[in-house]
Design a protein around this motif. Structure first.
Motif, mmCIF file in Angstrom:
data_model
loop_
_atom_site.group_PDB
_atom_site.id
_atom_site.type_symbol
_atom_site.label_atom_id
_atom_site.label_comp_id
_atom_site.label_asym_id
_atom_site.label_seq_id
_atom_site.Cartn_x
_atom_site.Cartn_y
_atom_site.Cartn_z
ATOM 1 N N TYR A 148 0.841 -1.194 0.000
ATOM 2 C CA TYR A 148 0.000 0.000 0.000
ATOM 3 C C TYR A 148 0.882 1.252 0.000
ATOM 4 O O TYR A 148 0.645 2.192 -0.760
ATOM 5 N N ALA A 149 1.910 1.256 0.845
ATOM 6 C CA ALA A 149 2.827 2.399 0.899
ATOM 7 C C ALA A 149 3.522 2.587 -0.449
ATOM 8 O O ALA A 149 3.651 3.716 -0.935
ATOM 9 N N ALA A 150 3.936 1.498 -1.068
ATOM 10 C CA ALA A 150 4.585 1.583 -2.382
ATOM 11 C C ALA A 150 3.606 2.104 -3.434
ATOM 12 O O ALA A 150 3.973 2.929 -4.280
ATOM 13 N N ALA A 151 2.358 1.651 -3.376
ATOM 14 C CA ALA A 151 1.346 2.117 -4.329
ATOM 15 C C ALA A 151 1.075 3.607 -4.146
ATOM 16 O O ALA A 151 0.943 4.354 -5.120
ATOM 17 N N MET A 152 1.005 4.066 -2.894
ATOM 18 C CA MET A 152 0.777 5.489 -2.625
ATOM 19 C C MET A 152 1.972 6.322 -3.085
ATOM 20 O O MET A 152 1.818 7.421 -3.613
ATOM 21 N N GLU A 153 3.179 5.789 -2.916
ATOM 22 C CA GLU A 153 4.378 6.478 -3.381
ATOM 23 C C GLU A 153 4.382 6.578 -4.904
ATOM 24 O O GLU A 153 4.682 7.636 -5.466
ATOM 25 N N ASP A 154 4.018 5.482 -5.571
ATOM 26 C CA ASP A 154 3.932 5.503 -7.036
ATOM 27 C C ASP A 154 2.890 6.508 -7.503
ATOM 28 O O ASP A 154 3.108 7.240 -8.472
ATOM 29 N N LYS A 155 1.761 6.565 -6.816
ATOM 30 C CA LYS A 155 0.706 7.521 -7.176
ATOM 31 C C LYS A 155 1.194 8.949 -6.985
ATOM 32 O O LYS A 155 0.976 9.818 -7.834
ATOM 33 N N ALA A 156 1.879 9.220 -5.874
ATOM 34 C CA ALA A 156 2.407 10.560 -5.617
ATOM 35 C C ALA A 156 3.418 10.951 -6.686
ATOM 36 O O ALA A 156 3.419 12.094 -7.172
ATOM 37 N N ASP A 157 4.276 10.006 -7.076
ATOM 38 C CA ASP A 157 5.255 10.281 -8.137
ATOM 39 C C ASP A 157 4.560 10.583 -9.456
ATOM 40 O O ASP A 157 4.944 11.515 -10.174
ATOM 41 N N ALA A 158 3.532 9.805 -9.786
ATOM 42 C CA ALA A 158 2.799 10.021 -11.033
ATOM 43 C C ALA A 158 2.078 11.366 -11.009
ATOM 44 O O ALA A 158 2.066 12.098 -12.011
ATOM 45 N N ASP A 159 1.485 11.717 -9.860
ATOM 46 C CA ASP A 159 0.810 13.009 -9.738
ATOM 47 C C ASP A 159 1.800 14.158 -9.886
ATOM 48 O O ASP A 159 1.511 15.157 -10.550
ATOM 49 N N GLU A 209 4.419 18.219 -16.028
ATOM 50 C CA GLU A 209 4.116 18.269 -17.457
ATOM 51 C C GLU A 209 3.094 19.375 -17.759
ATOM 52 O O GLU A 209 3.184 20.042 -18.799
ATOM 53 N N ARG A 210 2.127 19.580 -16.871
ATOM 54 C CA ARG A 210 1.135 20.650 -17.076
ATOM 55 C C ARG A 210 1.766 22.025 -16.978
ATOM 56 O O ARG A 210 1.343 22.966 -17.631
ATOM 57 N N GLU A 211 2.788 22.153 -16.111
ATOM 58 C CA GLU A 211 3.428 23.441 -15.912
ATOM 59 C C GLU A 211 4.322 23.847 -17.071
ATOM 60 O O GLU A 211 4.672 24.993 -17.200
ATOM 61 N N TRP A 212 4.684 22.931 -17.915
ATOM 62 C CA TRP A 212 5.539 23.240 -19.070
ATOM 63 C C TRP A 212 4.770 23.996 -20.045
ATOM 64 O O TRP A 212 4.270 24.341 -20.792
ATOM 65 N N GLU A 226 4.668 14.103 -11.504
ATOM 66 C CA GLU A 226 5.090 14.137 -12.905
ATOM 67 C C GLU A 226 4.022 14.800 -13.768
ATOM 68 O O GLU A 226 4.331 15.610 -14.655
ATOM 69 N N ALA A 227 2.757 14.491 -13.518
ATOM 70 C CA ALA A 227 1.666 15.095 -14.275
ATOM 71 C C ALA A 227 1.617 16.612 -14.038
ATOM 72 O O ALA A 227 1.399 17.386 -14.981
ATOM 73 N N ARG A 228 1.871 17.044 -12.808
ATOM 74 C CA ARG A 228 1.905 18.488 -12.505
ATOM 75 C C ARG A 228 3.041 19.162 -13.255
ATOM 76 O O ARG A 228 2.872 20.242 -13.811
#
Length: 106
Positions: free
Chosen positions: A86-97, A103-106, A99-101
């Motif tokens: 669960y902790a690893a999944a939440m970390e992966d989600k935070a990393d993906a979020d 990319e939007r800021e570019w 990265e998405a931020r």
């Protein structure tokens, strides 16, 4: 979010060694929140839970009753693994979020 995991337990019996395949559903603990971002009181967390879905003798295919000690050890191991996942999944989600931020800021 719950996880399903399969574990094998080896049990010594008078006749022979018995291997039991156990399927467990685990829901990791969720942390509580002391105060919400708007200042309102938060909410308590939920404890981890584990339920045996099935326990089967691998040699005979017959259902097996687990002892309280076997269940306890099994639940501790399964909950620990689920919390790590669960902790690893939440970390992966935070990393993906993040990265998405970026990319939007570019």
């Amino acid at each position: 979010m719950s996880f399903r995991t399969t574990r094998h337990i080896t049990r010594e019996t008078e006749e022979a060694e018995q291997t039991i395949r156990v399927v467990v559903r685990v829901t990791p603990a969720t942390p509580g929140v002391h105060t919400l971002s708007n200042g309102d009181p938060g909410y308590p967390g939920d404890p981890a839970e584990a339920d045996v879905i099935s326990a089967v003798d691998t040699a005979t295919g017959e259902a097996v009753e687990l002892t309280a000690a076997e269940e306890s050890r099994l639940f501790e191991d399964a909950i620990s693994q689920a919390e790590d996942e669960y902790a690893a999944a939440m970390e992966d989600k935070a990393d993906a979020d993040a990265e998405a931020r970026r990319e939007r800021e570019w």
